[in-house]
Design an enzyme around this catalytic site. Structure first.
Site, mmCIF file in Angstrom:
data_model
loop_
_atom_site.group_PDB
_atom_site.id
_atom_site.type_symbol
_atom_site.label_atom_id
_atom_site.label_comp_id
_atom_site.label_asym_id
_atom_site.label_seq_id
_atom_site.Cartn_x
_atom_site.Cartn_y
_atom_site.Cartn_z
ATOM 1 N N LYS A 5 2.976 -4.004 6.263
ATOM 2 C CA LYS A 5 3.234 -4.066 4.823
ATOM 3 C C LYS A 5 4.719 -3.867 4.504
ATOM 4 O O LYS A 5 5.255 -4.504 3.586
ATOM 5 C CB LYS A 5 2.379 -3.026 4.095
ATOM 6 C CG LYS A 5 0.892 -3.380 4.065
ATOM 7 C CD LYS A 5 0.666 -4.700 3.338
ATOM 8 C CE LYS A 5 -0.785 -5.096 3.257
ATOM 9 N NZ LYS A 5 -0.986 -6.373 2.542
ATOM 10 N N TYR A 12 -0.794 -0.840 10.149
ATOM 11 C CA TYR A 12 -0.943 -1.460 8.830
ATOM 12 C C TYR A 12 0.307 -1.244 7.988
ATOM 13 O O TYR A 12 0.799 -2.160 7.322
ATOM 14 C CB TYR A 12 -2.170 -0.852 8.134
ATOM 15 C CG TYR A 12 -2.462 -1.394 6.760
ATOM 16 C CD1 TYR A 12 -2.995 -2.673 6.594
ATOM 17 C CD2 TYR A 12 -2.225 -0.621 5.623
ATOM 18 C CE1 TYR A 12 -3.276 -3.168 5.332
ATOM 19 C CE2 TYR A 12 -2.511 -1.108 4.360
ATOM 20 C CZ TYR A 12 -3.032 -2.379 4.222
ATOM 21 O OH TYR A 12 -3.306 -2.870 2.967
ATOM 22 N N HIS A 64 -13.087 2.384 2.967
ATOM 23 C CA HIS A 64 -12.175 3.429 2.518
ATOM 24 C C HIS A 64 -12.981 4.621 2.004
ATOM 25 O O HIS A 64 -14.192 4.552 1.824
ATOM 26 C CB HIS A 64 -11.246 2.895 1.424
ATOM 27 C CG HIS A 64 -10.175 1.992 1.944
ATOM 28 N ND1 HIS A 64 -10.202 0.622 1.784
ATOM 29 C CD2 HIS A 64 -9.036 2.259 2.628
ATOM 30 C CE1 HIS A 64 -9.140 0.086 2.336
ATOM 31 N NE2 HIS A 64 -8.412 1.051 2.860
ATOM 32 N N ASN A 72 -4.548 4.264 -3.681
ATOM 33 C CA ASN A 72 -5.897 3.922 -3.225
ATOM 34 C C ASN A 72 -6.678 3.252 -4.355
ATOM 35 O O ASN A 72 -6.785 3.812 -5.451
ATOM 36 C CB ASN A 72 -6.639 5.185 -2.790
ATOM 37 C CG ASN A 72 -5.983 5.846 -1.602
ATOM 38 O OD1 ASN A 72 -5.990 5.313 -0.503
ATOM 39 N ND2 ASN A 72 -5.401 7.013 -1.832
ATOM 40 N N SER A 87 0.851 -1.190 0.000
ATOM 41 C CA SER A 87 0.000 0.000 0.000
ATOM 42 C C SER A 87 0.884 1.237 0.000
ATOM 43 O O SER A 87 2.009 1.212 0.506
ATOM 44 C CB SER A 87 -0.892 -0.007 1.238
ATOM 45 O OG SER A 87 -1.462 1.262 1.468
ATOM 46 N N SER A 88 0.352 2.345 -0.506
ATOM 47 C CA SER A 88 1.106 3.596 -0.511
ATOM 48 C C SER A 88 1.349 4.142 0.888
ATOM 49 O O SER A 88 2.188 5.028 1.077
ATOM 50 C CB SER A 88 0.373 4.648 -1.348
ATOM 51 O OG SER A 88 -0.906 4.924 -0.808
ATOM 52 N N CYS A 89 0.635 3.607 1.891
ATOM 53 C CA CYS A 89 0.820 4.105 3.259
ATOM 54 C C CYS A 89 2.158 3.682 3.861
ATOM 55 O O CYS A 89 2.502 4.099 4.965
ATOM 56 C CB CYS A 89 -0.323 3.647 4.160
ATOM 57 S SG CYS A 89 -0.286 1.893 4.562
#
Length: 313
Positions: free
Chosen positions: A142, A138, A181, A167, A109-111
């Site tokens: 990842k 999270y 989301h 996203n 994920s980009s997070c």
């Protein structure tokens, strides 16, 4: 290399991303696809995962299974987000090594990127600063998963690669308001406001925060393309290359849904990271580009929700 007859195990096939991957594999002529529901196979239990992979012997594993949710869920349940995801990915990645899986694709994920990283987010910015607190658990999980793949490649010479999408939204998204989301949450709330003739819709945050959104079928297309064309230690960002403010997104969804009321932004709620846009130079350099523009993607997603909203009542 993986071919059309290769046995491919898709973990998380019932979710939004997993189901899109199944559709894309089928469209591309892959017929030997293996799946298991979470009731049939609990990926948090190492013995079950090891036995399953030993019996099935897939040549490729696509790890789309994860505990996911929006900002509210990440704030409320950080323990579950870090624990469940660490268990799932550690079990699947290590058991894939033990059972001679030829190719594994791990989805992140980009997070994973630092809160204050320069924009757009390049792969090299990983671990260069502090994470966004609202989804730290999270993100840490990842990061651990993509690093496992990187280390396994270097130490054991396997072909385990990681993709970091922006996203995602689309068919089979989660429209439960408690843990959805932003895209699914807004679609549902604007629809219900329209049906109930509400005067306004409240949106979390200032509306100035910027986000990048990719239609999930485009991501599935990217995954299959990478599966067929890429081998390397570096993980790849997957996105559109452009972003939109939450205010602009809200207005676009309002238009597509046909809601006539007012949009109000609740600045007492957190914005999260101010901006998250991915640098997609690496995946573009190997030949992949997105296909679905945002209006078309949201329109398709809204139509799917209308046909399936009974699932979320």
């Amino acid at each position: 290399m993986i071919n059309k007859n290769s046995k491919i195990y898709v973990a998380g096939h019932k979710g939004m991303v997993g189901s899109a991957i199944i559709r894309e594999l089928s469209r591309n002529g892959y017929k030997n696809i293996v799946t298991r529901s979470s009731k049939e196979l609990d990926l948090r239990r190492q013995n079950e995962v090891e036995l399953f992979l030993e019996q099935e012997k897939p040549e490729c594993v696509i790890l789309a299974a994860a505990k996911v949710g929006g900002i509210a869920a990440n704030i409320k349940y950080p323990s579950e987000f870090i624990t469940d995801n660490l268990l799932i990915q550690t079990n699947v990645i290590s058991s894939s090594l033990n059972n001679s899986v030829k190719k594994l694709i791990f989805l992140g994920s980009s997070c994973i990127y630092p809160k204050d990283a320069p924009q757009p987010l390049m792969e090299d910015y990983l671990l260069s600063g502090k994470l966004e607190p609202t989804n730290e658990g999270y993100a840490i999980a990842k990061i651990a998963g993509l690093k496992m793949c990187e280390y396994y490649n270097r130490q054991y010479g396997v072909d385990f690669i990681s993709l970091m999408p922006c996203n995602l939204y689309g068919e089979n998204d989660n429209f439960n308001l408690e843990d959805s989301h932003v895209m699914a949450s807004l679609i549902r709330r604007f629809h219900e406001a329209k049906v109930n003739e509400l005067s306004h819709v409240d949106v979390w945050g200032s509306g100035t925060q910027l986000r990048e959104f990719l239609y999930v079928d485009d991501f599935a297309d990217a995954l299959v393309y990478v599966m067929e064309n890429y081998k390397g230690h570096k993980f790849l960002n997957v996105g559109t290359g452009y972003d939109i403010t939450i205010k602009e997104l809200s207005e676009l969804i309002k238009q597509i849904v046909g809601y006539k009321g007012e949009i109000r932004f609740d600045t007492s709620k957190p914005d999260g990271m101010h901006r998250k846009i991915m640098d997609i130079s690496m995946i573009k350099n190997i030949g992949w580009n997105m296909k679905t523009d945002m209006y078309e993607g949201i329109d398709k997603t809204y139509k799917w929700y209308l046909d399936n909203k009974f699932l979320f009542e």
